[in-house]
Design a protein around this motif. Structure first.
Motif, PDB file in Angstrom:
ATOM      1  N   VAL A 115     -29.952  -8.472  56.629  1.00  0.00           N
ATOM      2  CA  VAL A 115     -30.001  -9.328  57.813  1.00  0.00           C
ATOM      3  C   VAL A 115     -29.557  -8.522  59.031  1.00  0.00           C
ATOM      4  CG1 VAL A 115     -29.672 -11.503  56.587  1.00  0.00           C
ATOM      5  CG2 VAL A 115     -27.672 -10.211  57.337  1.00  0.00           C
ATOM      6  N   GLN A 116     -30.161  -8.850  60.160  1.00  0.00           N
ATOM      7  CA  GLN A 116     -29.795  -8.212  61.425  1.00  0.00           C
ATOM      8  C   GLN A 116     -28.698  -9.032  62.094  1.00  0.00           C
ATOM      9  OE1 GLN A 116     -32.718  -8.255  64.623  1.00  0.00           O
ATOM     10  NE2 GLN A 116     -32.312  -6.100  65.042  1.00  0.00           N
ATOM     11  N   VAL A 117     -27.656  -8.359  62.548  1.00  0.00           N
ATOM     12  CA  VAL A 117     -26.500  -9.043  63.124  1.00  0.00           C
ATOM     13  C   VAL A 117     -26.174  -8.437  64.485  1.00  0.00           C
ATOM     14  CG1 VAL A 117     -25.573  -9.515  60.826  1.00  0.00           C
ATOM     15  CG2 VAL A 117     -24.783  -7.489  62.082  1.00  0.00           C
ATOM     16  N   ILE A 118     -25.424  -9.200  65.264  1.00  0.00           N
ATOM     17  CA  ILE A 118     -24.855  -8.679  66.506  1.00  0.00           C
ATOM     18  C   ILE A 118     -23.505  -8.062  66.170  1.00  0.00           C
ATOM     19  CG2 ILE A 118     -24.030  -9.254  68.806  1.00  0.00           C
ATOM     20  CD1 ILE A 118     -25.985 -11.560  68.860  1.00  0.00           C
ATOM     21  N   ILE A 119     -23.352  -6.785  66.464  1.00  0.00           N
ATOM     22  CA  ILE A 119     -22.104  -6.097  66.148  1.00  0.00           C
ATOM     23  C   ILE A 119     -20.978  -6.709  66.984  1.00  0.00           C
ATOM     24  CG2 ILE A 119     -20.919  -3.870  66.140  1.00  0.00           C
ATOM     25  CD1 ILE A 119     -23.628  -2.541  65.836  1.00  0.00           C
ATOM     26  N   PRO A 120     -19.896  -7.134  66.351  1.00  0.00           N
ATOM     27  CA  PRO A 120     -18.800  -7.763  67.105  1.00  0.00           C
ATOM     28  C   PRO A 120     -18.303  -6.883  68.246  1.00  0.00           C
ATOM     29  CG  PRO A 120     -18.472  -8.046  64.746  1.00  0.00           C
ATOM     30  CD  PRO A 120     -19.630  -7.106  64.905  1.00  0.00           C
ATOM     31  N   GLU A 121     -17.975  -7.549  69.356  1.00  0.00           N
ATOM     32  CA  GLU A 121     -17.445  -6.912  70.559  1.00  0.00           C
ATOM     33  C   GLU A 121     -18.421  -5.890  71.144  1.00  0.00           C
ATOM     34  OE1 GLU A 121     -13.610  -5.336  69.718  1.00  0.00           O
ATOM     35  OE2 GLU A 121     -12.751  -7.273  69.127  1.00  0.00           O
ATOM     36  N   SER A 122     -19.708  -6.147  70.990  1.00  0.00           N
ATOM     37  CA  SER A 122     -20.725  -5.280  71.587  1.00  0.00           C
ATOM     38  C   SER A 122     -21.993  -6.093  71.769  1.00  0.00           C
ATOM     39  CB  SER A 122     -21.007  -4.055  70.706  1.00  0.00           C
ATOM     40  OG  SER A 122     -21.805  -4.418  69.593  1.00  0.00           O
ATOM     41  N   GLU A 123     -22.985  -5.492  72.419  1.00  0.00           N
ATOM     42  CA  GLU A 123     -24.284  -6.129  72.596  1.00  0.00           C
ATOM     43  C   GLU A 123     -25.339  -5.491  71.703  1.00  0.00           C
ATOM     44  OE1 GLU A 123     -25.224  -5.937  76.706  1.00  0.00           O
ATOM     45  OE2 GLU A 123     -23.641  -7.340  77.328  1.00  0.00           O
ATOM     46  N   ARG A 124     -24.924  -4.563  70.837  1.00  0.00           N
ATOM     47  CA  ARG A 124     -25.862  -3.890  69.943  1.00  0.00           C
ATOM     48  C   ARG A 124     -26.080  -4.711  68.678  1.00  0.00           C
ATOM     49  NH1 ARG A 124     -24.106   1.753  68.309  1.00  0.00           N
ATOM     50  NH2 ARG A 124     -22.148   0.648  67.871  1.00  0.00           N
ATOM     51  N   THR A 125     -27.172  -4.400  67.997  1.00  0.00           N
ATOM     52  CA  THR A 125     -27.455  -5.043  66.721  1.00  0.00           C
ATOM     53  C   THR A 125     -27.474  -4.000  65.612  1.00  0.00           C
ATOM     54  OG1 THR A 125     -29.852  -4.828  67.033  1.00  0.00           O
ATOM     55  CG2 THR A 125     -28.808  -6.876  67.792  1.00  0.00           C
ATOM     56  N   GLY A 126     -27.212  -4.447  64.402  1.00  0.00           N
ATOM     57  CA  GLY A 126     -27.255  -3.597  63.223  1.00  0.00           C
ATOM     58  C   GLY A 126     -27.647  -4.437  62.024  1.00  0.00           C
ATOM     59  N   TRP A 127     -27.591  -3.820  60.841  1.00  0.00           N
ATOM     60  CA  TRP A 127     -28.067  -4.481  59.630  1.00  0.00           C
ATOM     61  C   TRP A 127     -26.987  -4.465  58.552  1.00  0.00           C
ATOM     62  CZ3 TRP A 127     -32.928  -6.743  59.244  1.00  0.00           C
ATOM     63  CH2 TRP A 127     -33.779  -6.507  60.321  1.00  0.00           C
ATOM     64  N   VAL A 128     -26.907  -5.590  57.826  1.00  0.00           N
ATOM     65  CA  VAL A 128     -25.933  -5.743  56.743  1.00  0.00           C
ATOM     66  C   VAL A 128     -26.680  -6.196  55.495  1.00  0.00           C
ATOM     67  CG1 VAL A 128     -23.884  -6.970  55.940  1.00  0.00           C
ATOM     68  CG2 VAL A 128     -24.057  -6.285  58.336  1.00  0.00           C
ATOM     69  N   SER A 129     -26.307  -5.629  54.359  1.00  0.00           N
ATOM     70  CA  SER A 129     -26.967  -5.966  53.098  1.00  0.00           C
ATOM     71  C   SER A 129     -26.421  -7.277  52.537  1.00  0.00           C
ATOM     72  CB  SER A 129     -26.750  -4.843  52.083  1.00  0.00           C
ATOM     73  OG  SER A 129     -27.247  -5.221  50.808  1.00  0.00           O
ATOM     74  N   LEU A 130     -27.338  -8.058  51.933  1.00  0.00           N
ATOM     75  CA  LEU A 130     -26.943  -9.270  51.219  1.00  0.00           C
ATOM     76  C   LEU A 130     -26.779  -9.018  49.723  1.00  0.00           C
ATOM     77  CD1 LEU A 130     -29.297 -11.912  52.901  1.00  0.00           C
ATOM     78  CD2 LEU A 130     -26.913 -11.401  53.445  1.00  0.00           C
ATOM     79  N   LEU A 131     -27.019  -7.783  49.294  1.00  0.00           N
ATOM     80  CA  LEU A 131     -26.970  -7.468  47.869  1.00  0.00           C
ATOM     81  C   LEU A 131     -25.560  -7.156  47.380  1.00  0.00           C
ATOM     82  CD1 LEU A 131     -30.165  -5.216  47.667  1.00  0.00           C
ATOM     83  CD2 LEU A 131     -29.944  -7.645  47.101  1.00  0.00           C
ATOM     84  N   THR A 132     -24.629  -6.965  48.282  1.00  0.00           N
ATOM     85  CA  THR A 132     -23.258  -6.680  47.888  1.00  0.00           C
ATOM     86  C   THR A 132     -22.506  -7.979  47.596  1.00  0.00           C
ATOM     87  OG1 THR A 132     -21.139  -5.855  48.715  1.00  0.00           O
ATOM     88  CG2 THR A 132     -22.712  -6.582  50.342  1.00  0.00           C
ATOM     89  N   PRO A 133     -21.571  -7.965  46.657  1.00  0.00           N
ATOM     90  CA  PRO A 133     -20.792  -9.186  46.373  1.00  0.00           C
ATOM     91  C   PRO A 133     -19.778  -9.512  47.459  1.00  0.00           C
ATOM     92  CG  PRO A 133     -20.008  -7.356  45.032  1.00  0.00           C
ATOM     93  CD  PRO A 133     -21.247  -6.872  45.717  1.00  0.00           C
ATOM     94  N   PHE A 134     -19.687  -8.682  48.486  1.00  0.00           N
ATOM     95  CA  PHE A 134     -18.696  -8.909  49.537  1.00  0.00           C
ATOM     96  C   PHE A 134     -19.236  -9.746  50.697  1.00  0.00           C
ATOM     97  CE2 PHE A 134     -17.448  -4.505  47.983  1.00  0.00           C
ATOM     98  CZ  PHE A 134     -16.555  -5.009  47.050  1.00  0.00           C
ATOM     99  N   THR A 135     -20.481 -10.211  50.598  1.00  0.00           N
ATOM    100  CA  THR A 135     -21.079 -10.963  51.701  1.00  0.00           C
ATOM    101  C   THR A 135     -21.162 -12.452  51.381  1.00  0.00           C
ATOM    102  OG1 THR A 135     -23.302 -10.588  50.827  1.00  0.00           O
ATOM    103  CG2 THR A 135     -22.473  -9.009  52.442  1.00  0.00           C
ATOM    104  N   LYS A 136     -21.037 -13.255  52.427  1.00  0.00           N
ATOM    105  CA  LYS A 136     -21.209 -14.704  52.312  1.00  0.00           C
ATOM    106  C   LYS A 136     -21.885 -15.201  53.588  1.00  0.00           C
ATOM    107  CE  LYS A 136     -17.688 -17.471  52.813  1.00  0.00           C
ATOM    108  NZ  LYS A 136     -16.419 -18.208  52.561  1.00  0.00           N
ATOM    109  N   ILE A 137     -22.907 -16.047  53.414  1.00  0.00           N
ATOM    110  CA  ILE A 137     -23.655 -16.593  54.546  1.00  0.00           C
ATOM    111  C   ILE A 137     -23.135 -17.988  54.874  1.00  0.00           C
ATOM    112  CG2 ILE A 137     -25.894 -17.432  55.322  1.00  0.00           C
ATOM    113  CD1 ILE A 137     -25.722 -14.481  55.452  1.00  0.00           C
TER     114      ILE A 137
END
Length: 233
Positions: A115-137
């Motif tokens: 998923v594409q996210v807005i990087i906290p405290e910035s206006e840039r975007t990046g990507w985070v994997s949903l395949l890791t057990p450390f993520t929750k939507i």
């Protein structure tokens, strides 16, 4: 004598005038006198254009605006999450979500579980994997638009130029020494990231160095565990 004749003639004249009938004058009381102060002006022609007939119930009603859906967020709930330049581990790391932090989701990659996210405290975007057990939507991920990210990553490599076999951690990648074979088993493609290099030729396999590799780079191992330097052909 003449005086008497004159008086007699005057009396006769007066008598004849008194005996004549007066001329009759007719007055029509039903017809009022015309008002001479008004002038007759032509009346304007009647408008012959047909006027539309209003239809009951045809008044447009204002449409209700649907309430915006709450934003979707991804939470690093049981560990840290790397934020990468693209949807894959082949892309550079450009940020980090620490445990307990969250970021707003603004896009989905149609080809992967990223998923594409807005990087906290910035206006840039990046990507985070949903395949890791450390993520929750948090929220309805299906409302987020998906697209294909076409900015493909540049490959990165590690090449062993020494006479000792090496192992690369944390991926447990075994690299043979430069002279072991001729099929490039002393070289391997890796994802951008941080790696520890250990010399397997020496007892206990000491750590030689730690390297940070980015997209498009090739790192050459030129020093073994004894400190001997080598040249890459």
């Amino acid at each position: 004598m003449n005086r008497l004749v004159s008086i007699f003639a005057l009396g006769f004249l007066l008598l004849t005038q008194a005996c004549q009938p007066a001329s009759s004058i007719q007055i029509n009381e039903d017809s009022p006198p015309a008002d001479e102060s008004l002038t007759d002006e032509p009346s304007p022609p009647a408008d012959s254009t047909p006027q539309p007939t209003p239809t009951p119930g045809s008044t447009p009603q204002p449409s209700s605006t649907p309430e915006p859906l709450p934003p979707v967020r991804i939470v690093a709930f049981d560990g840290n999450l790397y934020i990468r330049r693209g949807p894959g581990t082949e892309y550079n790391r450009i940020g980090l979500l620490k445990k307990g932090e969250s970021a707003q989701v603004v896009g989905r990659d149609i080809l992967s579980k990223w998923v594409q996210v807005i990087i906290p405290e910035s206006e840039r975007t990046g990507w985070v994997s949903l395949l890791t057990p450390f993520t929750k939507i948090e929220g309805d991920l299906s409302q987020i638009d998906s697209f294909t990210f076409t900015d493909w990553p540049q490959p990165a490599y590690i090449k062993n130029c020494t006479e000792h076999d090496m192992i690369i951690e944390p991926v447990s990648l075994y690299l043979y020494n430069l002279y072991a074979n001729s099929v490039y088993r002393n070289e391997a493609q890796v994802d951008p990231g941080t790696y520890d290099i250990y010399d397997l030729f020496l007892p206990d396999g000491p750590l030689i160095q730690t390297v940070d590799i980015r997209e498009g780079e090739t790192f050459y191992i030129t020093v073994d565990g004894n400190g001997t330097e080598h040249l890459c052909p």
